[in-house]
Design a protein around this motif. Sequence first.
Motif, PDB file in Angstrom:
ATOM      1  N   ASN A 191       0.797  -1.154   0.084  1.00 45.56           N
ATOM      2  CA  ASN A 191      -0.086   0.096   0.257  1.00 45.56           C
ATOM      3  C   ASN A 191       1.087   1.295   0.044  1.00 45.56           C
ATOM      4  O   ASN A 191       1.904   1.124   0.704  1.00 45.56           O
ATOM      5  CB  ASN A 191      -1.095  -0.033   1.209  1.00 45.56           C
ATOM      6  CG  ASN A 191      -0.201   0.041   2.278  1.00 45.56           C
ATOM      7  OD1 ASN A 191       0.813  -0.705   2.771  1.00 45.56           O
ATOM      8  ND2 ASN A 191      -0.670   0.839   3.714  1.00 45.56           N
TER       9      ASN A 191
ATOM     10  N   HIS B  43      -0.731  -1.141  -4.599  1.00 39.02           N
ATOM     11  CA  HIS B  43      -2.219  -1.224  -4.471  1.00 39.02           C
ATOM     12  C   HIS B  43      -2.629  -0.144  -3.640  1.00 39.02           C
ATOM     13  O   HIS B  43      -2.340   0.087  -2.425  1.00 39.02           O
ATOM     14  CB  HIS B  43      -2.629  -2.681  -3.962  1.00 39.02           C
ATOM     15  CG  HIS B  43      -3.882  -2.942  -4.034  1.00 39.02           C
ATOM     16  ND1 HIS B  43      -4.702  -3.260  -5.491  1.00 39.02           N
ATOM     17  CD2 HIS B  43      -5.090  -2.897  -3.140  1.00 39.02           C
ATOM     18  CE1 HIS B  43      -6.065  -3.453  -5.061  1.00 39.02           C
ATOM     19  NE2 HIS B  43      -6.324  -3.089  -3.761  1.00 39.02           N
TER      20      HIS B  43
ATOM     21  N   ASP C 100      -5.643   0.526  -2.374  1.00 40.48           N
ATOM     22  CA  ASP C 100      -6.795   0.441  -1.156  1.00 40.48           C
ATOM     23  C   ASP C 100      -6.246  -0.669  -0.164  1.00 40.48           C
ATOM     24  O   ASP C 100      -6.066  -1.685  -0.443  1.00 40.48           O
ATOM     25  CB  ASP C 100      -8.086   0.051  -1.752  1.00 40.48           C
ATOM     26  CG  ASP C 100      -9.097  -0.183  -0.962  1.00 40.48           C
ATOM     27  OD1 ASP C 100      -8.786   0.072   0.436  1.00 40.48           O
ATOM     28  OD2 ASP C 100     -10.172  -0.522  -1.154  1.00 40.48           O
ATOM     29  N   ASN C 101      -5.778  -0.146   0.916  1.00 39.46           N
ATOM     30  CA  ASN C 101      -5.246  -1.142   1.993  1.00 39.46           C
ATOM     31  C   ASN C 101      -6.512  -1.895   2.516  1.00 39.46           C
ATOM     32  O   ASN C 101      -6.011  -2.955   3.321  1.00 39.46           O
ATOM     33  CB  ASN C 101      -4.584  -0.465   3.134  1.00 39.46           C
ATOM     34  CG  ASN C 101      -3.549  -1.235   4.178  1.00 39.46           C
ATOM     35  OD1 ASN C 101      -2.886  -1.939   3.371  1.00 39.46           O
ATOM     36  ND2 ASN C 101      -3.713  -1.093   5.250  1.00 39.46           N
TER      37      ASN C 101
ATOM     38  N   ILE D 258      -6.246  -4.964  -0.157  1.00 39.19           N
ATOM     39  CA  ILE D 258      -4.983  -5.506  -0.501  1.00 39.19           C
ATOM     40  C   ILE D 258      -4.723  -7.028  -0.298  1.00 39.19           C
ATOM     41  O   ILE D 258      -4.233  -7.737  -1.314  1.00 39.19           O
ATOM     42  CB  ILE D 258      -3.882  -4.554   0.105  1.00 39.19           C
ATOM     43  CG1 ILE D 258      -2.519  -4.911  -0.770  1.00 39.19           C
ATOM     44  CG2 ILE D 258      -3.575  -4.907   1.380  1.00 39.19           C
ATOM     45  CD1 ILE D 258      -1.507  -4.031  -0.575  1.00 39.19           C
TER      46      ILE D 258
END
Length: 288
Positions: A181, A202, A204-205, A208
């Motif tokens: 992230n 990515h 969007d944690n 993920i």
Amino acid sequence: MKRAATLSALACLLAVTAAAPASSDTPAPTPGTAPAAGPVGASAGAAAGHRPAASLLDSVPRRGVLRVCTTGDYRPFTHLDTKTGDYSGIDIKMAEDLAKSLDAKPRYVATTWADLVGDLAAGRCDIGMGGVSITLQRARAVSFGEPTRTDGKTPIVRCEDKDKYRTLEQIDRPGTDVIVNPGGTNEQFAREHIKQANLKVHPDNTTIFDEIVAGRADLMMTDASETRYQAKIHPELCSVHPDEPFTFSEKAYALPRGDAEFREYVDQWVHLATHDGTYRKYEDAWMK
């Protein structure tokens, strides 16, 4: 005679000058009293009547609101339910307790890992909470209170790969897909150590870990506390040696620089909460 008269006049002029005030704005002291003095070590501004800004220890109870910067994307510490707008997590419960101790209510200020320190330093909130790791870079802009727990970076993988990615040497190889992230210590650690593997950012944690489950990434390296929690809610995933992470770090609450009174109060509150069972109670609710 003329010289004597001149010297006499000069002596009188010097006597009058010595007796006069230093300026028209500074009155001469009353006979028998000492001149007024400002506080020892006070600045010129303070001496002129400018008072320093009030501590948050005073302004938060007066305001009745504790403004908390939090990302809302890092369970078990902070999670935003986008459908209801409600926050939950270990540090959200701690924020509620801190606010209550200050006769206030928490107000959550949405931020990101890239912006959290800047938002706090700019005064958009009073404290940063939600699994924030102490780093020297962050400590140049904000202050950190007493740590709540120790942590460190470790991999989380699909369980069938738990023996495949145990070391950085095993991870950093061509053909390995490492996901991360953006904006925080996870990305910083990954960029420092991943040179040959494919690094995928990515945004969007909160989703993920689904990427690893689905096979679109092989692993993520994040804090051991997060790997334990995510392995709990994703049976397909396993945390790799969380008791022996690659790094050492501590989590704490971020505070504004220069407010020693508020920092001392938060330190004492954390010390009590981590020794009287309060923090452990909230942690167990998420981790067990």
